[in-house]
Design a protein around this motif. Sequence first.
Motif, mmCIF file in Angstrom:
data_model
loop_
_atom_site.group_PDB
_atom_site.id
_atom_site.type_symbol
_atom_site.label_atom_id
_atom_site.label_comp_id
_atom_site.label_asym_id
_atom_site.label_seq_id
_atom_site.Cartn_x
_atom_site.Cartn_y
_atom_site.Cartn_z
ATOM 1 N N HIS A 302 12.528 -9.434 3.099
ATOM 2 C CA HIS A 302 11.075 -9.933 3.114
ATOM 3 C C HIS A 302 9.662 -9.402 2.615
ATOM 4 N N LYS A 303 9.750 -9.930 1.318
ATOM 5 C CA LYS A 303 8.710 -9.642 0.636
ATOM 6 C C LYS A 303 7.420 -9.452 0.564
ATOM 7 N N ALA A 304 7.436 -10.566 0.918
ATOM 8 C CA ALA A 304 5.766 -10.676 1.639
ATOM 9 C C ALA A 304 5.429 -10.373 2.755
ATOM 10 N N GLU A 305 6.513 -9.543 3.630
ATOM 11 C CA GLU A 305 5.571 -8.977 4.837
ATOM 12 C C GLU A 305 5.965 -7.989 4.756
ATOM 13 N N ALA A 306 6.677 -7.570 3.439
ATOM 14 C CA ALA A 306 6.564 -6.128 2.943
ATOM 15 C C ALA A 306 4.996 -5.830 2.367
ATOM 16 N N LEU A 307 4.684 -6.748 1.863
ATOM 17 C CA LEU A 307 3.607 -6.677 0.885
ATOM 18 C C LEU A 307 2.855 -6.186 1.953
ATOM 19 N N ARG A 308 2.639 -6.963 3.075
ATOM 20 C CA ARG A 308 1.703 -6.642 3.704
ATOM 21 C C ARG A 308 1.460 -5.615 4.635
ATOM 22 N N ALA A 309 2.681 -5.294 5.330
ATOM 23 C CA ALA A 309 2.715 -3.998 5.392
ATOM 24 C C ALA A 309 1.697 -2.862 4.148
ATOM 25 N N ALA A 310 2.438 -3.487 3.580
ATOM 26 C CA ALA A 310 1.779 -2.031 2.029
ATOM 27 C C ALA A 310 0.547 -2.029 2.881
ATOM 28 N N LYS A 311 0.172 -3.147 2.685
ATOM 29 C CA LYS A 311 -1.680 -2.834 2.128
ATOM 30 C C LYS A 311 -1.859 -2.610 3.364
ATOM 31 N N ALA A 312 -1.628 -2.528 4.685
ATOM 32 C CA ALA A 312 -1.670 -2.049 6.021
ATOM 33 C C ALA A 312 -2.040 -0.930 5.946
ATOM 34 N N VAL A 313 -0.796 -0.138 5.329
ATOM 35 C CA VAL A 313 -0.452 1.586 4.994
ATOM 36 C C VAL A 313 -1.286 2.000 4.667
ATOM 37 N N VAL A 314 -2.034 1.251 2.928
ATOM 38 C CA VAL A 314 -3.082 1.465 2.471
ATOM 39 C C VAL A 314 -3.909 1.842 2.800
ATOM 40 N N HIS A 315 -4.593 1.232 3.523
ATOM 41 C CA HIS A 315 -5.774 0.979 4.647
ATOM 42 C C HIS A 315 -5.777 1.869 5.601
#
Length: 452
Positions: A302-315
């Motif tokens: 689930h690439k879109a979900e992974a991308l959202r989670a990655a942004k949360a990780v960075v934040h």
Amino acid sequence: MQASHKALDRLRRGVDRFDVTGRILLVPQMPPFGTRLLVASFRAFGVPARVLETYKGLALGKEFTSGKECFPCQVTLGDILYFLKEEKRRLGKDFDPQRYVYFLPESDGPCRFGMYNKLQRIVLDRFPEYRAIPITYLSSEDAYSVAGLLPKKKARYFRRVAYVAAVIADVMDRIVWRVRPYEMRPGLTDAFMEEALQAMEKALVAFGPTRDFSRLYDLVEDIAKTAATFMDPRKPRRPKIGIVGEIYLRSHPDSNQNIIRQIEAYGGEVVDASIAEWLNYVSYERLRKAQEQCAQAWRRGHKAEALRAAKAVVHQRLENGYQSWRQHQVYGRVLRHLDIQPDHSVRHIEHFLDHDRHFSFDIGTEAALSIGGALAYIHEGFDGIVNVFPFSCMPSTVCSAVLKPLLLERRIPYVDAPYDGTSQPNRDVILKTFLYQAQQHQKARAHHTENS
């Protein structure tokens, strides 16, 4: 079934997040310095907050609870009921419940603390005149985001000011605990620190909105520099006692029957776990969850979900880095003049859990911090550990079960200190015996150091 839905709807309406600007925000006391600086932070952003007078309404708190609740629930409920009773008596017909908002944070996980505000909503609703008083909260579930309590622009900056205020309060507590056992004249430290606290409250209101933290740092450094002059250099160093346990009980002097002062009276020097430690832990756990969500989404494709989670990780990494940076700034200023105990980083605490052998952050609760924090204290040369908690507290009971055998094996004095508001006739004997053991441990440690 319909009645049940109505009750749930009432809870959702009566316990919610909403803009509290201009309303009198009623904040229960927990750590005396920390609560007053939190209230000053709210005032800096236009909220006329005030600290509730504490422990005078305990009888009221017990009257409207069954005894199965955690003791802090009874204390905080008593505080709000006592305030409203006195306010209604004082104002008479001018009493307007819509002027007030009751502030009662919550946590996720198994702790009963997560249900305090719901239970207290039910109790307040038993009084027709209090039904219009809403309860608002912050939650550990989203790392105490203040979204909704203030306008969006203010909310972001308020959280940063409130975090720095919490660290400053921790440092001021540690100044007291380092100086008071060695003060040249009894009462000197407490009198000075009350004046210092009032000055810091004014500084937060003045400089909080512009986030001019350098002015706050200058003040806390001056406080440490002055307090250091109160110490009598002829007094020998006492055994160092580390306090861990449930955050409310170990931070609220009335609820723990002033255990820090009693330990000092019997010859110890105390360091209590900080409030920032818990805030940092909550942020650290939020990062861990975001990382786990990112990894799981990636594995599922689930690439879109992974991308959202990655942004949360960075934040969250940026937020955690900011908190660490600010904390080091405050402690650095004080350590120039006074050797207070530095705070534990959450990674440092997790290290002492020995790769989950003693406990795991995956289980969560305050037990993770208490077990790791106690072992960190021992590594830093402390001579005894006190576990302070409400009677029947699940995380602290787990903590006791883990720490007792570990510290017995290492010959470190340890004592449990549960509280439920009742008088404990053997408490003095237990603490005196514990302090004697800590003094013997200090002597043995010094002897070992001399001969090694």
